[in-house]
Scaffold this motif. Structure first.
Motif, PDB file in Angstrom:
ATOM      1  N   VAL A   2     -30.960  12.252  -7.077  1.00  0.00           N
ATOM      2  CA  VAL A   2     -30.604  11.216  -8.043  1.00  0.00           C
ATOM      3  C   VAL A   2     -29.774  10.126  -7.370  1.00  0.00           C
ATOM      4  CG1 VAL A   2     -29.323  10.756 -10.169  1.00  0.00           C
ATOM      5  CG2 VAL A   2     -30.763  12.786  -9.999  1.00  0.00           C
ATOM      6  N   GLU A   3     -28.845  10.526  -6.495  1.00  0.00           N
ATOM      7  CA  GLU A   3     -28.012   9.536  -5.819  1.00  0.00           C
ATOM      8  C   GLU A   3     -28.813   8.709  -4.822  1.00  0.00           C
ATOM      9  OE1 GLU A   3     -24.983  11.837  -4.005  1.00  0.00           O
ATOM     10  OE2 GLU A   3     -23.933  12.301  -5.883  1.00  0.00           O
ATOM     11  N   THR A   4     -29.816   9.300  -4.179  1.00  0.00           N
ATOM     12  CA  THR A   4     -30.569   8.590  -3.143  1.00  0.00           C
ATOM     13  C   THR A   4     -31.612   7.651  -3.736  1.00  0.00           C
ATOM     14  OG1 THR A   4     -30.266  10.486  -1.655  1.00  0.00           O
ATOM     15  CG2 THR A   4     -31.966   8.894  -1.070  1.00  0.00           C
ATOM     16  N   PHE A   5     -32.332   8.108  -4.755  1.00  0.00           N
ATOM     17  CA  PHE A   5     -33.460   7.343  -5.278  1.00  0.00           C
ATOM     18  C   PHE A   5     -33.132   6.568  -6.549  1.00  0.00           C
ATOM     19  CE2 PHE A   5     -35.432  10.453  -2.546  1.00  0.00           C
ATOM     20  CZ  PHE A   5     -36.480   9.767  -1.972  1.00  0.00           C
ATOM     21  N   GLY A   6     -31.964   6.772  -7.114  1.00  0.00           N
ATOM     22  CA  GLY A   6     -31.619   6.058  -8.331  1.00  0.00           C
ATOM     23  C   GLY A   6     -31.517   4.560  -8.096  1.00  0.00           C
ATOM     24  N   ARG A   7     -32.111   3.775  -8.949  1.00  0.00           N
ATOM     25  CA  ARG A   7     -32.097   2.324  -8.805  1.00  0.00           C
ATOM     26  C   ARG A   7     -30.791   1.725  -9.297  1.00  0.00           C
ATOM     27  NH1 ARG A   7     -37.560   0.048 -11.256  1.00  0.00           N
ATOM     28  NH2 ARG A   7     -36.864  -1.772 -10.048  1.00  0.00           N
ATOM     29  N   SER A   8     -30.025   2.495 -10.039  1.00  0.00           N
ATOM     30  CA  SER A   8     -28.699   2.089 -10.493  1.00  0.00           C
ATOM     31  C   SER A   8     -27.870   3.351 -10.670  1.00  0.00           C
ATOM     32  CB  SER A   8     -28.789   1.297 -11.803  1.00  0.00           C
ATOM     33  OG  SER A   8     -29.370   2.090 -12.829  1.00  0.00           O
ATOM     34  N   GLU A   9     -26.585   3.180 -10.906  1.00  0.00           N
ATOM     35  CA  GLU A   9     -25.708   4.344 -11.069  1.00  0.00           C
ATOM     36  C   GLU A   9     -26.073   5.119 -12.335  1.00  0.00           C
ATOM     37  OE1 GLU A   9     -20.928   5.404 -11.209  1.00  0.00           O
ATOM     38  OE2 GLU A   9     -21.632   3.318 -11.112  1.00  0.00           O
ATOM     39  N   GLY A  10     -26.276   6.410 -12.182  1.00  0.00           N
ATOM     40  CA  GLY A  10     -26.655   7.257 -13.308  1.00  0.00           C
ATOM     41  C   GLY A  10     -28.136   7.218 -13.645  1.00  0.00           C
ATOM     42  N   ASP A  11     -28.952   6.576 -12.799  1.00  0.00           N
ATOM     43  CA  ASP A  11     -30.393   6.498 -13.058  1.00  0.00           C
ATOM     44  C   ASP A  11     -31.035   7.838 -12.705  1.00  0.00           C
ATOM     45  OD1 ASP A  11     -33.018   5.819 -13.427  1.00  0.00           O
ATOM     46  OD2 ASP A  11     -33.200   4.737 -11.526  1.00  0.00           O
ATOM     47  N   SER A  12     -31.527   8.542 -13.714  1.00  0.00           N
ATOM     48  CA  SER A  12     -32.191   9.826 -13.492  1.00  0.00           C
ATOM     49  C   SER A  12     -33.595   9.869 -14.089  1.00  0.00           C
ATOM     50  CB  SER A  12     -31.360  10.963 -14.105  1.00  0.00           C
ATOM     51  OG  SER A  12     -31.208  10.759 -15.506  1.00  0.00           O
ATOM     52  N   GLY A  13     -34.105   8.706 -14.527  1.00  0.00           N
ATOM     53  CA  GLY A  13     -35.408   8.704 -15.184  1.00  0.00           C
ATOM     54  C   GLY A  13     -36.453   7.847 -14.520  1.00  0.00           C
ATOM     55  N   SER A  14     -36.111   7.132 -13.444  1.00  0.00           N
ATOM     56  CA  SER A  14     -37.105   6.309 -12.770  1.00  0.00           C
ATOM     57  C   SER A  14     -38.123   7.196 -12.070  1.00  0.00           C
ATOM     58  CB  SER A  14     -36.431   5.367 -11.770  1.00  0.00           C
ATOM     59  OG  SER A  14     -35.739   6.100 -10.787  1.00  0.00           O
ATOM     60  N   ALA A  15     -39.271   6.597 -11.745  1.00  0.00           N
ATOM     61  CA  ALA A  15     -40.363   7.375 -11.152  1.00  0.00           C
ATOM     62  C   ALA A  15     -39.978   7.948  -9.797  1.00  0.00           C
ATOM     63  CB  ALA A  15     -41.605   6.485 -11.027  1.00  0.00           C
ATOM     64  N   GLU A  16     -39.230   7.185  -8.992  1.00  0.00           N
ATOM     65  CA  GLU A  16     -38.828   7.685  -7.677  1.00  0.00           C
ATOM     66  C   GLU A  16     -37.913   8.901  -7.805  1.00  0.00           C
ATOM     67  OE1 GLU A  16     -38.559   4.589  -8.802  1.00  0.00           O
ATOM     68  OE2 GLU A  16     -38.647   3.089  -7.199  1.00  0.00           O
ATOM     69  N   VAL A  17     -36.973   8.845  -8.755  1.00  0.00           N
ATOM     70  CA  VAL A  17     -36.040   9.963  -8.935  1.00  0.00           C
ATOM     71  C   VAL A  17     -36.783  11.214  -9.391  1.00  0.00           C
ATOM     72  CG1 VAL A  17     -34.063  10.789 -10.262  1.00  0.00           C
ATOM     73  CG2 VAL A  17     -34.089   8.455  -9.386  1.00  0.00           C
ATOM     74  N   GLN A  18     -37.693  11.050 -10.333  1.00  0.00           N
ATOM     75  CA  GLN A  18     -38.419  12.220 -10.825  1.00  0.00           C
ATOM     76  C   GLN A  18     -39.309  12.815  -9.741  1.00  0.00           C
ATOM     77  OE1 GLN A  18     -40.088  11.986 -14.830  1.00  0.00           O
ATOM     78  NE2 GLN A  18     -39.004  10.066 -15.150  1.00  0.00           N
ATOM     79  N   TYR A  61     -43.969   2.488  -4.005  1.00  0.00           N
ATOM     80  CA  TYR A  61     -44.793   3.684  -3.829  1.00  0.00           C
ATOM     81  C   TYR A  61     -44.800   4.132  -2.370  1.00  0.00           C
ATOM     82  CZ  TYR A  61     -49.166   6.331  -3.305  1.00  0.00           C
ATOM     83  OH  TYR A  61     -50.118   7.273  -2.978  1.00  0.00           O
ATOM     84  N   TYR A  62     -45.054   3.200  -1.450  1.00  0.00           N
ATOM     85  CA  TYR A  62     -45.131   3.575  -0.036  1.00  0.00           C
ATOM     86  C   TYR A  62     -43.756   3.903   0.537  1.00  0.00           C
ATOM     87  CZ  TYR A  62     -50.075   2.437   0.276  1.00  0.00           C
ATOM     88  OH  TYR A  62     -51.438   2.433   0.113  1.00  0.00           O
ATOM     89  N   VAL A  63     -42.719   3.235   0.054  1.00  0.00           N
ATOM     90  CA  VAL A  63     -41.365   3.585   0.503  1.00  0.00           C
ATOM     91  C   VAL A  63     -40.992   4.996   0.054  1.00  0.00           C
ATOM     92  CG1 VAL A  63     -38.921   3.024   0.226  1.00  0.00           C
ATOM     93  CG2 VAL A  63     -40.577   1.202   0.624  1.00  0.00           C
ATOM     94  N   CYS A  64     -41.365   5.333  -1.172  1.00  0.00           N
ATOM     95  CA  CYS A  64     -41.076   6.675  -1.698  1.00  0.00           C
ATOM     96  C   CYS A  64     -41.857   7.738  -0.940  1.00  0.00           C
ATOM     97  CB  CYS A  64     -41.398   6.717  -3.188  1.00  0.00           C
ATOM     98  SG  CYS A  64     -40.911   8.244  -4.012  1.00  0.00           S
ATOM     99  N   LEU A  65     -43.115   7.449  -0.623  1.00  0.00           N
ATOM    100  CA  LEU A  65     -43.922   8.403   0.149  1.00  0.00           C
ATOM    101  C   LEU A  65     -43.284   8.685   1.500  1.00  0.00           C
ATOM    102  CD1 LEU A  65     -47.694   7.468  -0.370  1.00  0.00           C
ATOM    103  CD2 LEU A  65     -46.405   9.332  -1.399  1.00  0.00           C
ATOM    104  N   LYS A  66     -42.813   7.642   2.162  1.00  0.00           N
ATOM    105  CA  LYS A  66     -42.216   7.826   3.487  1.00  0.00           C
ATOM    106  C   LYS A  66     -40.937   8.639   3.406  1.00  0.00           C
ATOM    107  CE  LYS A  66     -40.746   5.227   7.570  1.00  0.00           C
ATOM    108  NZ  LYS A  66     -40.571   3.874   8.160  1.00  0.00           N
ATOM    109  N   GLN A  67     -40.099   8.384   2.412  1.00  0.00           N
ATOM    110  CA  GLN A  67     -38.840   9.119   2.296  1.00  0.00           C
ATOM    111  C   GLN A  67     -39.054  10.575   1.896  1.00  0.00           C
ATOM    112  OE1 GLN A  67     -36.537   6.762  -0.453  1.00  0.00           O
ATOM    113  NE2 GLN A  67     -35.680   5.479   1.172  1.00  0.00           N
TER     114      GLN A  67
END
Length: 271
Positions: free
Chosen positions: A180-196, A246-252
């Motif tokens: 959640v801390e790494t992929f969250g787009r803002s503080e407390g973001d736990s619902g974005s596609a990258e976080v999930q 999408y591609y950044v998330c795949l790489k990470q």
């Protein structure tokens, strides 16, 4: 296979000598030896292909996010015993089952369970002992007078919440918090596609470790496949929303395009 050799005599009716010569033994032996060599070469090529695939997967998963995740085996390998731990254990009367003195692990990796942050640990171990005076807790559960000091009591609290002293569930919760801390787009973001997708990856990695030790756990093997499909579905949605993300998330996450968009089959076992 047999070849019948007849004598070259006049009059086949009067010639009674018939010989049977076996010719299949030598030919079949040569064929078997060639077949064994072919099978050995095929097995060697398959083993080499498996090793190359494992090496490619290892390099693919060598990312900053995956390396930052806590793993129980690495946690216990990095723990060491300090001289202070030895002094406390030798001064106490606690003896372990093997007959030796009890020695405590130096849980100082800087990773804590129960959603405890490092600045909170600093408050407990440095600020609170100075303000608390002679001991923050009672002395009825302490094993030696040395443990009655404020600094030692703060260190006891630090050990209690240290990730090294947590269970597997606590390690998974810590890794989810890291996702959640790494992929969250803002503080407390736990619902974005990258976080999930990152949270699914954490649970998939934990499931893989379990299945390596329990190869006959077929129920969790099906649950593992369902997690793969859920992550692929979330990443496909992310691809429709933003191709760059999408591609950044795949790489990470250490994934390839084929792992997401290709066919996902239920594996027989996890290597």
């Amino acid at each position: 296979m047999q070849r019948v050799v007849r004598s070259t005599c006049r009059g086949w009716a009067t010639c009674q000598s018939v010989r049977a010569v076996h010719t299949s033994t030598v030919v079949q032996g040569k064929r078997l030896s060639n077949r064994k060599a072919e099978l050995a070469a095929q097995r060697a090529a398959e083993a080499e292909a498996v090793l190359q695939a494992k090496e490619r997967l290892r390099k693919l998963k060598d990312t900053g996010f995956l390396n930052s995740l806590a793993h129980p085996e690495r946690l216990f390998e990095t723990t060491q015993i300090t001289e202070e731990d030895k002094a406390i254990s030798l001064s106490s009367d606690i003896i372990d089952e093997s007959g030796g003195d009890t020695v405590r692990r130096n849980a100082d990796s800087g990773q804590y369970s129960c959603h405890v942050k490092p600045n909170e640990i600093q408050l407990i171990t440095e600020v609170a002992p100075k303000a608390g005076g002679d001991g923050m807790f009672g002395t009825h559960f302490l094993h030696s007078p040395a443990e009655n000091s404020p600094a030692m009591q703060g260190d006891i609290v630090r050990r209690i919440v240290a990730l090294e002293n947590s269970n597997a569930k606590g390690v998974v919760h810590y890794n989810i918090r890291r996702a959640v801390e790494t992929f969250g787009r803002s503080e407390g973001d736990s619902g974005s596609a990258e976080v999930q997708a990152a949270v699914w990856t954490v649970r998939i990695n934990q499931m893989e470790d379990h299945m390596r030790s329990n190869r006959k756990d077929h129920q969790n093997r099906r649950a593992y496949t369902k997690l793969l499909h859920k992550r692929a579905k979330m990443l496909k949605y992310l691809k429709r929303e933003s191709l760059e993300r999408y591609y950044v998330c795949l790489k990470q996450l250490g994934l390839t395009k084929d792992m997401v968009e290709g066919e996902i089959l239920q594996p027989k076992h996890v290597e």
